[in-house]
Design an enzyme around this catalytic site. Structure first.
Site, mmCIF file in Angstrom:
data_model
loop_
_atom_site.group_PDB
_atom_site.id
_atom_site.type_symbol
_atom_site.label_atom_id
_atom_site.label_comp_id
_atom_site.label_asym_id
_atom_site.label_seq_id
_atom_site.Cartn_x
_atom_site.Cartn_y
_atom_site.Cartn_z
ATOM 1 N N GLY A 96 3.863 -1.021 0.810
ATOM 2 C CA GLY A 96 2.818 -0.609 -0.123
ATOM 3 C C GLY A 96 2.013 -1.837 -0.503
ATOM 4 C CB ALA A 97 -1.563 -2.704 -0.182
ATOM 5 N NE ARG A 123 3.537 -4.073 6.713
ATOM 6 C CZ ARG A 123 3.537 -2.818 6.259
ATOM 7 N NH1 ARG A 123 4.008 -2.550 5.038
ATOM 8 N NH2 ARG A 123 3.044 -1.840 6.974
ATOM 9 C CD GLN A 174 5.309 5.086 5.096
ATOM 10 O OE1 GLN A 174 5.341 6.085 5.850
ATOM 11 N NE2 GLN A 174 4.828 3.923 5.511
ATOM 12 C CG ASP A 180 -2.447 -0.181 3.096
ATOM 13 O OD1 ASP A 180 -2.600 1.045 3.246
ATOM 14 O OD2 ASP A 180 -1.359 -0.702 2.786
HETATM 15 C C1 LIG Z 1 -0.587 1.733 -3.128
HETATM 16 S S1 LIG Z 1 -1.105 1.358 -1.556
HETATM 17 C C2 LIG Z 1 0.139 2.069 -0.577
HETATM 18 C C3 LIG Z 1 -0.271 2.124 0.867
HETATM 19 O O1 LIG Z 1 0.599 1.299 1.647
HETATM 20 C C4 LIG Z 1 1.193 2.130 2.629
HETATM 21 O O2 LIG Z 1 1.425 1.468 3.820
HETATM 22 P P1 LIG Z 1 2.916 0.900 4.124
HETATM 23 O O3 LIG Z 1 3.897 1.935 3.626
HETATM 24 O O4 LIG Z 1 2.908 0.727 5.631
HETATM 25 O O5 LIG Z 1 3.011 -0.396 3.387
HETATM 26 C C5 LIG Z 1 0.200 3.235 2.807
HETATM 27 O O6 LIG Z 1 -0.911 2.837 3.561
HETATM 28 C C6 LIG Z 1 -0.158 3.519 1.387
HETATM 29 O O7 LIG Z 1 -1.298 4.269 1.171
#
Ligand SMILES: CSC[C@H]1O[C@H](OP(=O)(O)O)[C@H](O)[C@@H]1O
Length: 350
Positions: free
Chosen positions: A50-51, A92, A199, A240
């Site tokens: 999560g960014a 990342r 997720q 992100d």
């Molecule tokens: C609150 S931004 C969360 C954002 O990050 C996720 O990606 P990842 O699980 O690969 O880190 C996804 O894009 C979410 O929307």
């Protein structure tokens, strides 16, 4: 019942504690990190993801690293610290918040040129905690702005996990949903499973049930049909990295939802803090897209499902063009077109 914190990361003395999201919702496992390398590995393996949460983890990795730099003189400390910043920033590539947090922490060293090493170490640790606490306040502000676009009794669709587990707490897209539910318990949320890391089915479902928000899980493939049947009123997702013109990188599959929403006349909102915006990138074509291990696609629960000869392509994000985005919900307001101008003004606000 007091709301149990869903914070994904926190300090415990001189250790960084990371809730291992790879095993949620069925196991509660917390990783105790005492070195920056351990935090970087947790980011790379998506134990924390999560960014905004990744940005917070990066800041805490730098605080751990600062503590371990034994240089007596500030000049040597800064030189070693720059190398650590580069390693953390590379954990990342797509999310903007990691680079933003690294720069914010490094600015502590730049803004205190005469500080000795113990003082720098203290200031860096304090900055990492400040970033965490400010993120939570920002998410609540995003929620307050965002609930204005959620009609009474709305049927909301969300994607991936942009919740407490993807931030310092409370969430961005789920922050909007939490705030909307607090004001109107008749809203309903449909969350997409979000292959391949799931997720949605593992993390967002967990958060929605935890809050008692009426919700339903669907496969990613079912979203278009629900929209076509008139069963979705509004879509809210996280982000992100947002380019200067509003083009938005988010979990792979977001662009598909945005196109389907537009085809069915459904508002499509992005919820994100300003730390997700990258003003140095003119449009979405320049956003780096992380390519993850093909085994995330060819395997399920550790077992191969595709034939072993089968190649797999596993981009973790896609880019939604600004023309498909109804509004970008930030902590300072809901940004509409023209995005370039309104994003610039939003970034200039205190
Ligand atoms: C609150 S931004 C969360 C954002 O990050 C996720 O990606 P990842 O699980 O690969 O880190 C996804 O894009 C979410 O929307």
């Amino acid at each position: 019942m007091a709301r149990r914190s869903l914070q994904p990361i926190y300090w415990d003395g001189d250790a960084v504690m990371i809730v291992d999201q790879r095993v949620l919702p069925h196991k509660d496992k917390v990783l105790r990190c005492t070195t920056p390398r351990q935090v970087i590995q947790a980011i790379k393996k998506m134990a924390i993801r999560g960014a905004p949460a990744v940005g917070i983890a990066g800041a805490m990795a730098l605080a751990l690293g600062a503590q371990s730099i034994t240089a007596a003189d500030p000049k040597t400390f800064r030189r070693k610290f720059v190398g650590l910043c580069d390693r953390v920033r590379a954990a990342r590539p797509t999310g903007n918040n990691l680079g933003w947090a690294v720069e914010a922490v490094y600015s502590v060293a730049v803004e205190n040129p005469d500080a000795d090493v113990p003082t720098l170490q203290r200031l860096i640790r304090e900055k990492s905690q400040q970033i965490l606490e400010e993120d939570i306040a920002i998410n609540r502000a995003i929620g307050r702005w965002g609930r204005q676009v959620i009609p009474k009794g709305a049927r909301i669709l969300t994607y991936c996990n942009a919740g407490a587990l993807a931030t310092g707490d409370y969430g961005t897209a789920l922050g909007v949903i939490r705030a909307a539910f607090e004001a109107d318990p008749t809203v309903h949320v449909t969350c997409c499973e979000t292959r391949p890391f799931l997720q949605g089915s593992r993390l967002t479902a967990y958060e929605l049930l935890h809050e008692g928000i009426p919700s339903t899980l669907i496969t990613d493939n079912a979203a278009g049909s629900l929209m076509q049947q008139g069963k979705i009123d509004v879509v809210v997702v996280g982000a992100d990295r947002i380019a200067a013109n509003g083009d938005t990188a988010n979990k792979i599959g977001t662009y598909t939802l945005a196109a389907l929403a537009r085809a069915n006349g459904i508002p499509f909102y992005v919820a994100a803090p300003r730390s997700t915006i990258d003003p140095t990138i003119a449009n979405g074509s320049a956003i780096p897209i992380e390519e993850r291990d093909p085994k995330e696609v060819t395997h399920f629960n550790g077992r191969r499902v595709a034939p072993k000869e089968m190649a797999a392509h596993n981009p973790a994000f896609d880019v939604t063009p600004n023309k498909l985005i109804t509004g970008i919900i930030t902590e300072v307001g809901i940004l509409k077109r023209p995005y370039r101008k309104n994003i610039r003004q939003a970034l200039e606000q205190a």
